[in-house]
Design an enzyme around this catalytic site. Structure first.
Site, PDB file in Angstrom:
ATOM      1  N   GLU A 128       0.831  -1.213   0.000  1.00 54.21           N
ATOM      2  CA  GLU A 128       0.000   0.000   0.000  1.00 54.21           C
ATOM      3  C   GLU A 128       0.867   1.265   0.000  1.00 54.21           C
ATOM      4  O   GLU A 128       0.798   2.089   0.911  1.00 54.21           O
ATOM      5  CB  GLU A 128      -0.940  -0.019   1.207  1.00 54.21           C
ATOM      6  CG  GLU A 128      -1.901  -1.201   1.181  1.00 54.21           C
ATOM      7  CD  GLU A 128      -2.997  -1.167   2.239  1.00 54.21           C
ATOM      8  OE1 GLU A 128      -2.761  -0.576   3.306  1.00 54.21           O
ATOM      9  OE2 GLU A 128      -4.085  -1.719   1.994  1.00 54.21           O
TER      10      GLU A 128
ATOM     11  N   GLU B 119      -5.528  -8.180  -1.522  1.00 57.79           N
ATOM     12  CA  GLU B 119      -6.173  -8.055  -0.207  1.00 57.79           C
ATOM     13  C   GLU B 119      -7.636  -7.711  -0.425  1.00 57.79           C
ATOM     14  O   GLU B 119      -7.957  -6.768  -1.154  1.00 57.79           O
ATOM     15  CB  GLU B 119      -5.556  -6.940   0.634  1.00 57.79           C
ATOM     16  CG  GLU B 119      -4.295  -7.323   1.352  1.00 57.79           C
ATOM     17  CD  GLU B 119      -3.827  -6.240   2.310  1.00 57.79           C
ATOM     18  OE1 GLU B 119      -4.671  -5.635   3.003  1.00 57.79           O
ATOM     19  OE2 GLU B 119      -2.606  -6.011   2.362  1.00 57.79           O
TER      20      GLU B 119
HETATM   21  C1  BGP Z   1      -4.490  -3.218   4.898  1.00 58.12           C
HETATM   22  C2  BGP Z   1      -3.116  -3.693   5.295  1.00 58.12           C
HETATM   23  C3  BGP Z   1      -3.074  -5.001   5.995  1.00 58.12           C
HETATM   24  C4  BGP Z   1      -4.295  -5.337   6.809  1.00 58.12           C
HETATM   25  C5  BGP Z   1      -5.604  -4.806   6.289  1.00 58.12           C
HETATM   26  C6  BGP Z   1      -6.754  -4.841   7.267  1.00 58.12           C
HETATM   27  O1  BGP Z   1      -4.503  -1.845   4.821  1.00 58.12           O
HETATM   28  O2  BGP Z   1      -2.267  -3.826   4.173  1.00 58.12           O
HETATM   29  O3  BGP Z   1      -1.857  -5.115   6.672  1.00 58.12           O
HETATM   30  O4  BGP Z   1      -4.112  -5.346   8.132  1.00 58.12           O
HETATM   31  O5  BGP Z   1      -5.515  -3.515   5.783  1.00 58.12           O
HETATM   32  O6  BGP Z   1      -6.629  -3.803   8.192  1.00 58.12           O
HETATM   33  P1  BGP Z   1      -6.798  -4.021   9.748  1.00 58.12           P
HETATM   34  O7  BGP Z   1      -5.772  -5.029  10.101  1.00 58.12           O
HETATM   35  O8  BGP Z   1      -6.520  -2.708  10.386  1.00 58.12           O
HETATM   36  O9  BGP Z   1      -8.173  -4.507   9.945  1.00 58.12           O
END
Ligand code: BGP
Length: 492
Positions: free
Chosen positions: A202, A389
């Site tokens: 990201e 993701e």
């Molecule tokens: C994205 C990241 C991940 C992941 C996901 C969910 O932005 O790349 O690392 O964690 O979001 O977010 P969270 O873990 O805060 O629920």
């Protein structure tokens, strides 16, 4: 059949949220190990300690920007306070069991990250840490055993802490050289074992959370712009290195591809959406498109931001743009210049969308988001895409008999997989694969919680650190297995 036979179905994780073993095997401390803030159940407290004088004090190293602490001091854990990601869900000692579970679901790919600090504990070391390299050798060999293709992120929200303290993080050009050394070491070592890499997770999060995205200690518009630029150059050098080391390696970009809607048809709202889009797409225009877009150059001019004068950088960016564009996408956000109820979501903000439902953390589920995103990104760059993701966080409950009925996750995935199927079938988008986020439960990046679970596999661990780390299959496990076995056609 919409999904091609070689479609890369799988799941995604990140070392700092999943691996644990944070001081094992010679690993150095990274920015992710000392992040403060979080939810009320996981305060993530860290202290500074001066090894010479023994003095200590409180630190605030939030994702939004680091803060100063005294010269000579180092961040340290606070005795007696549980810090979830230090053990996380312990992939470090469970990788064989976890990869076997992924294979049972039929995974064709597994997105994971290498922890930079396992390979170069201080980031600026001349030689890599062999023990760290051996660990990932074992992981990749295990994947190979099941025919699972690893997709490896080189830096998923972690930078060796030494690079943040000594150099100020990615705002400093020196990091380009350290990162290139790390990438070349990894590409050479895992030649024949790893074909797909992503450089920075990201990358556009640099604009919002520069400590998280780049270990930047002093957050200003100038350091964020230079930090992003240095990561673009480092990414281009990775593409170049891959071509020199092994032509079959593909190096992709990873973008947090939020999607914005205008709340009303007021042209002011449309303009706001356009500006938000520019904030995101600037990063893919440079890394995947190979050029700095005019709208960004004009913005820098207006804001008095001047990048270091290195004309050769622009040649590298142009000649070594990313081989493919991958992205994360959880839902959409809604923007307005009028009043509206504030929404939360994956760092996206905006107002609540009355047409969508959200989870307990306010993240909206949008049934068309993948098709919309795939179309806009493919038609802008015409390069292969990969959804790396997508998923839904939920406080899953385990029943007395050990089952976990996560029908909400199945509903979410059904809608999202249909949406990408439409993009392939109706719009002809070349999509390489799909990796559902947090396939085995892991710690949240945003809040440091364990309670916010994403997996097909439940891990027995709570926010206080209690639990056996035992793995159990949720209902979504069998559902995803069926989905993969039918090439995405059986979504019932
Ligand atoms: C994205 C990241 C991940 C992941 C996901 C969910 O932005 O790349 O690392 O964690 O979001 O977010 P969270 O873990 O805060 O629920």
């Amino acid at each position: 059949m919409a999904f091609p036979k070689d479609f890369l179905w799988g799941g995604a994780t990140a070392a700092n949220q999943y691996e644990g073993g944070y001081r094992e095997g010679g690993k150095g401390i990274s920015t992710a190990d000392v992040m403060t803030g979080g939810s009320h159940t996981t305060p993530r407290r860290i202290t500074w300690r001066n090894p010479e004088t023994g003095e200590t004090g409180a630190i605030n190293l939030s994702i939004f920007g680091g803060m100063d602490f005294p010269e000579g001091a180092i961040p340290d854990v606070v005795e007696g306070i549980y810090y979830p990601s230090h053990e996380a869900t312990d992939f470090y000692h469970h990788y064989e069991e976890d990869i076997a579970l992924m294979a049972e679901m039929g995974f064709k790919t597994f997105r994971m990250s290498i922890n930079w600090g396992r390979i170069f504990p201080n980031g600026d070391d001349a030689e890599p840490n062999e023990e760290g390299l051996v660990f990932y050798d074992k992981v990749f060999d295990e994947c190979k055993k099941y025919g699972i293709e690893p997709l490896v992120t080189l830096s998923h929200y972690e930078t060796p802490i030494n690079l943040a303290i000594k150099y100020g993080g990615w705002a400093n050009r020196k990091l380009i050289e350290f990162f290139e050394r790390y990438a070349r070491t990894v590409f050479t070592r895992y030649k024949g074992k790893v074909k797909y890499y992503l450089t920075f997770n990201e990358i556009n999060v640099m604009g919002m959370c520069p400590f998280l995205a780049g270990g930047i200690m002093k957050s200003t518009p100038q350091t964020k712009a230079q930090g992003a630029h240095n990561q673009f150059v480092a990414s281009a050098l990775c593409v170049k290195a891959a071509r020199e080391i092994d032509e079959s390696i593909k190096v992709g970009q990873m973008l947090a591809a939020g999607y914005s809607y205008a709340m009303t048809c007021d042209p002011e709202d449309q303009l706001l959406v356009m500006e938000r889009e520019q904030e995101t797409l600037f990063y893919s225009d440079v890394q995947t498109g190979g050029y700095y877009p005019n709208y960004r150059l004009k913005k820098y001019e207006r804001e008095g931001i001047v990048l270091e004068d290195c004309p050769e950088d622009y040649e590298l960016i142009k000649n070594y743009s990313a081989d493919f564009l991958s992205f994360s996408c959880y839902g959409s956000n809604t923007q307005t210049t009028h009043t509206g109820e504030a929404a939360s979501g994956n760092m996206t903000g905006g107002v609540k969308n009355p047409y969508l439902t959200t989870n307990a953390w306010g993240w909206a589920t949008d049934p068309h988001i993948l098709r919309l995103n795939l179309n806009r990104l493919y038609n802008r760059y015409r390069k292969p895409l990969w959804i790396v993701e997508n998923g839904i966080g939920w406080d899953d409950k385990m029943e007395a008999d050990g089952s976990v009925h996560d029908s909400y996750r199945i509903d979410y995935l059904r809608a999202n997989i249909k949406s990408m199927r439409d993009a392939i079938e109706l719009d002809g988008i070349p999509l390489m694969g799909y990796t559902m986020w947090g396939c085995i439960d892991l710690v949240s990046a945003g809040t440091g919680e364990m309670r916010k679970r994403y997996g097909f596999v439940y891990v027995d661990k709570d926010d206080e650190g209690k639990g056996t780390l035992a793995r159990s299959k949720k209902d979504s496990f069998e559902w995803y297995k069926k989905c993969i076995a039918s090439d995405g056609m059986d979504l019932d």
